[in-house]
Write an enzyme that holds these catalytic residues in place. Structure first.
Site, mmCIF file in Angstrom:
data_model
loop_
_atom_site.group_PDB
_atom_site.id
_atom_site.type_symbol
_atom_site.label_atom_id
_atom_site.label_comp_id
_atom_site.label_asym_id
_atom_site.label_seq_id
_atom_site.Cartn_x
_atom_site.Cartn_y
_atom_site.Cartn_z
ATOM 1 N N SER A 1 -12.455 -2.767 0.996
ATOM 2 C CA SER A 1 -12.646 -2.175 2.323
ATOM 3 C C SER A 1 -14.119 -1.824 2.497
ATOM 4 O O SER A 1 -14.732 -1.242 1.594
ATOM 5 C CB SER A 1 -11.843 -0.879 2.463
ATOM 6 O OG SER A 1 -10.475 -1.147 2.353
ATOM 7 N N ARG B 1 0.869 -1.182 0.000
ATOM 8 C CA ARG B 1 0.000 0.000 0.000
ATOM 9 C C ARG B 1 0.902 1.227 0.000
ATOM 10 O O ARG B 1 1.343 1.680 1.042
ATOM 11 C CB ARG B 1 -0.885 -0.021 1.240
ATOM 12 C CG ARG B 1 -1.858 1.132 1.347
ATOM 13 C CD ARG B 1 -2.765 0.928 2.557
ATOM 14 N NE ARG B 1 -3.705 2.005 2.733
ATOM 15 C CZ ARG B 1 -3.423 3.130 3.392
ATOM 16 N NH1 ARG B 1 -2.244 3.318 3.916
ATOM 17 N NH2 ARG B 1 -4.351 4.072 3.516
ATOM 18 N N LYS C 1 -3.685 5.994 8.927
ATOM 19 C CA LYS C 1 -4.508 6.436 7.802
ATOM 20 C C LYS C 1 -5.140 7.769 8.217
ATOM 21 O O LYS C 1 -6.107 7.788 8.979
ATOM 22 C CB LYS C 1 -5.602 5.387 7.524
ATOM 23 C CG LYS C 1 -6.414 5.650 6.277
ATOM 24 C CD LYS C 1 -7.325 4.466 5.966
ATOM 25 C CE LYS C 1 -7.888 4.529 4.572
ATOM 26 N NZ LYS C 1 -9.143 5.256 4.495
HETATM 27 N N1 3NM Z 1 -7.481 1.198 6.422
HETATM 28 P P1 3NM Z 1 -2.594 0.402 11.690
HETATM 29 S S1 3NM Z 1 -7.466 1.736 8.894
HETATM 30 C C1 3NM Z 1 -5.075 1.118 5.798
HETATM 31 O O1 3NM Z 1 -10.433 1.633 8.325
HETATM 32 C C2 3NM Z 1 -6.152 1.304 6.785
HETATM 33 O O2 3NM Z 1 -10.253 1.118 6.238
HETATM 34 C C3 3NM Z 1 -8.296 1.415 7.448
HETATM 35 O O3 3NM Z 1 -2.965 0.777 10.192
HETATM 36 C C4 3NM Z 1 -9.772 1.392 7.333
HETATM 37 O O4 3NM Z 1 -2.551 -1.066 11.783
HETATM 38 C C5 3NM Z 1 -5.967 1.598 8.129
HETATM 39 O O5 3NM Z 1 -1.224 1.004 11.878
HETATM 40 C C6 3NM Z 1 -4.651 1.760 8.826
HETATM 41 O O6 3NM Z 1 -3.612 1.058 12.574
HETATM 42 C C7 3NM Z 1 -4.230 0.569 9.620
#
Ligand code: 3NM
Length: 217
Positions: free
Chosen positions: A112, A40, A141
């Site tokens: 998603s 990503r 994010k």
């Molecule tokens: N998508 P971490 S949250 C890429 O809610 C991504 O759709 C999300 O990173 C969504 O594990 C997210 O560091 C980030 O929290 C996840």
């Protein structure tokens, strides 16, 4: 793709590794037992063009060594060019049904989803799995929605028991179990592995936490 491959789903771009060599971090994560990987490449300083193609090929080769699916986020052209096993798209990344038509059944398609309506739409478009979140607060994010807890996974799972789900957002070894208990097949993480002092160990601990939650007792 089988559900076991979603157990510990590592996501990373070249900007997520706090200055460390991203391929070295990915190699450590694979040694630690991650079961799926998504490239990503987003945000300031994101690679483009040839450097991105080279980086993607490096990620693909490492994933192949470990027999782990290599998924590309939101870039069908890159996914096709690198011979990726799959493509993952967000709600803003185009029409899932149209993408499914273009890739046929040659590639895994992940989508998603943030609520049951989006889960229903992704399912009818032909998604192989859903990424649902953010379950907990995330710093990875910037435009993530508010944390929703595990409730969204519980409701999607009861509506569509056959559709595999991975939880995402702020998941770590110590809060992964409720995500699995809510019905997810696995957890998807960036920082829990990419920012860990020892990514191999972080991956191993997450794998163990998920394994225990999937097989209680
Ligand atoms: N998508 P971490 S949250 C890429 O809610 C991504 O759709 C999300 O990173 C969504 O594990 C997210 O560091 C980030 O929290 C996840």
């Amino acid at each position: 793709m089988n559900r076991e491959q979603l157990a510990v789903y590592f996501i990373m771009g070249s900007g997520n590794t706090a200055g460390r060599d991203p391929l070295a971090v990915l190699g450590s994560a694979l040694r630690g037992g991650v079961t799926c990987f998504q490239l990503r490449e987003k945000g300031p300083g994101a690679l483009k063009g040839e450097p991105l193609a080279d980086f993607a090929a490096g990620c693909r080769d490492l994933c192949r060594q470990y027999g782990v699916p290599f998924i590309v986020n939101d870039d069908l052209e890159l996914a096709v060019a690198t011979g990726a096993d799959g493509l993952h798209i967000g709600q803003e990344d185009g029409n899932a049904a149209e993408i499914r038509r273009r890739i046929g059944n040659r590639m895994i398609l992940g989508v998603s989803a943030h609520d049951v309506n989006e889960a229903a739409a992704a399912r009818s478009a032909g998604a192989d799995y859903l990424g649902m979140g953010p379950v907990y607060g995330t710093r990875s994010k910037p435009d993530a929605r508010a944390a929703s807890g595990t409730e969204l996974i519980t409701s999607a799972k009861s509506a569509y028991p056959d559709l595999p789900i991975v939880g995402i957002g702020g998941i770590r070894e110590d809060n992964a179990a409720p995500v699995i208990e809510a019905g997810a097949s696995g957890v998807s993480v960036i920082s829990a592995i990419a920012h860990a002092g020892d990514p191999e160990r972080a991956a191993r601990e997450l794998r163990q936490a998920v394994r225990e939650a999937l097989e209680p007792g």
